[in-house]
Design a protein around this motif. Structure first.
Motif, PDB file in Angstrom:
ATOM      1  N   ARG A  80       0.830  -1.203   0.000  1.00  0.00           N
ATOM      2  CA  ARG A  80       0.000   0.000   0.000  1.00  0.00           C
ATOM      3  C   ARG A  80       0.871   1.264   0.000  1.00  0.00           C
ATOM      4  O   ARG A  80       0.371   2.358   0.273  1.00  0.00           O
ATOM      5  CB  ARG A  80      -0.927   0.011   1.217  1.00  0.00           C
ATOM      6  CG  ARG A  80      -1.809  -1.230   1.351  1.00  0.00           C
ATOM      7  CD  ARG A  80      -2.816  -1.346   0.222  1.00  0.00           C
ATOM      8  NE  ARG A  80      -3.588  -2.577   0.270  1.00  0.00           N
ATOM      9  CZ  ARG A  80      -4.765  -2.715   0.864  1.00  0.00           C
ATOM     10  NH1 ARG A  80      -5.296  -1.703   1.509  1.00  0.00           N
ATOM     11  NH2 ARG A  80      -5.412  -3.857   0.828  1.00  0.00           N
TER      12      ARG A  80
ATOM     13  N   ASN B 274      -2.525  -5.901  -8.009  1.00  0.00           N
ATOM     14  CA  ASN B 274      -3.089  -4.571  -7.804  1.00  0.00           C
ATOM     15  C   ASN B 274      -3.548  -3.930  -9.110  1.00  0.00           C
ATOM     16  O   ASN B 274      -4.493  -3.133  -9.125  1.00  0.00           O
ATOM     17  CB  ASN B 274      -2.077  -3.669  -7.102  1.00  0.00           C
ATOM     18  CG  ASN B 274      -1.878  -4.042  -5.648  1.00  0.00           C
ATOM     19  OD1 ASN B 274      -2.707  -4.717  -5.052  1.00  0.00           O
ATOM     20  ND2 ASN B 274      -0.760  -3.634  -5.069  1.00  0.00           N
TER      21      ASN B 274
ATOM     22  N   TYR C 139      -1.079   2.152  -4.144  1.00  0.00           N
ATOM     23  CA  TYR C 139      -0.727   0.736  -4.217  1.00  0.00           C
ATOM     24  C   TYR C 139       0.569   0.569  -4.995  1.00  0.00           C
ATOM     25  O   TYR C 139       0.830   1.311  -5.948  1.00  0.00           O
ATOM     26  CB  TYR C 139      -1.818  -0.072  -4.936  1.00  0.00           C
ATOM     27  CG  TYR C 139      -3.065  -0.278  -4.139  1.00  0.00           C
ATOM     28  CD1 TYR C 139      -3.255  -1.443  -3.395  1.00  0.00           C
ATOM     29  CD2 TYR C 139      -4.058   0.693  -4.094  1.00  0.00           C
ATOM     30  CE1 TYR C 139      -4.399  -1.633  -2.648  1.00  0.00           C
ATOM     31  CE2 TYR C 139      -5.209   0.508  -3.349  1.00  0.00           C
ATOM     32  CZ  TYR C 139      -5.371  -0.655  -2.627  1.00  0.00           C
ATOM     33  OH  TYR C 139      -6.498  -0.837  -1.884  1.00  0.00           O
TER      34      TYR C 139
END
Length: 289
Positions: free
Chosen positions: A137, A218, A212
């Motif tokens: 993240r 992702n 991300y």
């Protein structure tokens, strides 16, 4: 889990967890029951990314094993529900012959437990990043970026409404924040129930962060937090993955950045601090989308 599921004697079984694939395949094949798999991630990539941390020598092997058997396990299912078009295309290319549809993981505004408060132009600026906090993240890049923000805007605050993936990860991130001298500017809170999160906590902020690492998984998905922020009239600062870029650019609900570049992230945050009218306007565009 399989035994309990069979006791229910349901007509349709709808499941999410990939570890149940072989067992749900068994139910579909041997009991003639309709099974629907709800796919939220590119699991071959998540398996590889997870095991790279602790067992790098196993990561590739496990991902290849999963890829090899996934088509076999899915073959008897009545349908697959994917949250994005790239995930749906994966199963079509794989040769899955059943019904595969996309049901996007957006928020029904009617589910919000209370009217979302209007953002206040004159309140102290705060940004928010909610959900799981870990390296994927881009939390370190975000901390570095907020250090640059605070140099220009000393009263700015970053709220991390976070669930850490481990105690070790939490300690490392807290130590990193302390080492940067940002303990007073970055506030960390734990898990908050969804109803309270969207009705009370998120609307207190001025911008939502959807950052991300650009991993294969992702890039294939769309995070829930994007729609939660927009539901609360927050403009977003999001990673430049193809799906996020397309969606945010199409509606004008925020800014797209390189999530590995703290200077670029900081510039986007400062834009909304210095242009509060733009933050309100972009947040409304996101909600309308």
């Amino acid at each position: 889990a399989v035994a309990r599921a069979l006791k229910l004697k349901a007509d349709i079984y709808h499941f999410h967890d990939p570890e149940l694939l072989p067992w749900m395949c068994y139910i579909a094949k041997n009991y003639g029951i309709k099974v629907v798999w709800d796919v939220h991630e590119l699991y071959s990539a998540t398996i590889k990314e997870f095991h790279l941390r602790s067992f790098p020598f196993l990561a590739d092997m496990l991902a290849k094993f999963y890829n090899k058997f996934e088509k076999l396990w899915c073959s008897p299912f009545a349908g697959i529900v994917a949250v994005t078009d790239p995930l749906r295309h994966r199963y079509e290319k794989m040769g899955y012959g059943g019904n595969c549809v996309v049901v996007r993981n957006t928020i029904d505004l009617k589910r919000l437990p209370a009217p979302v408060p209007e953002l206040r132009k004159n309140s102290s600026f705060s940004a928010v990043a909610s959900g799981t906090t870990n390296n994927s993240r881009c939390v370190m890049e975000l901390v570095d970026a907020f250090g640059l923000v605070v140099e220009k805007h000393k009263n700015a605050v970053l709220n991390l409404i976070s669930v850490f993936d481990s105690g070790k990860s939490e300690r490392r991130i807290r130590e990193y924040i302390d080492g940067k001298g940002l303990a007073g500017s970055i506030r960390i809170s734990g898990f908050i129930p969804w109803n309270r999160l969207v009705a009370e906590e998120l609307p207190k902020n001025h911008v939502g962060l959807v950052l991300y690492a650009k991993t294969e998984n992702n890039c294939a998905g769309l995070p829930n937090r994007l729609f939660e922020y927009w539901a609360c009239r927050l403009p977003v600062i999001a990673t430049d993955t193809p799906l996020l870029s397309e969606l945010v650019s199409a509606c004008g609900g925020g800014k797209i950045v390189n999530s590995e570049n703290p200077t670029e992230i900081a510039s986007a945050i400062c834009h909304y601090i210095e242009n509060p009218e733009a933050a309100i306007a972009d947040g409304m565009k996101g909600r309308q989308a």
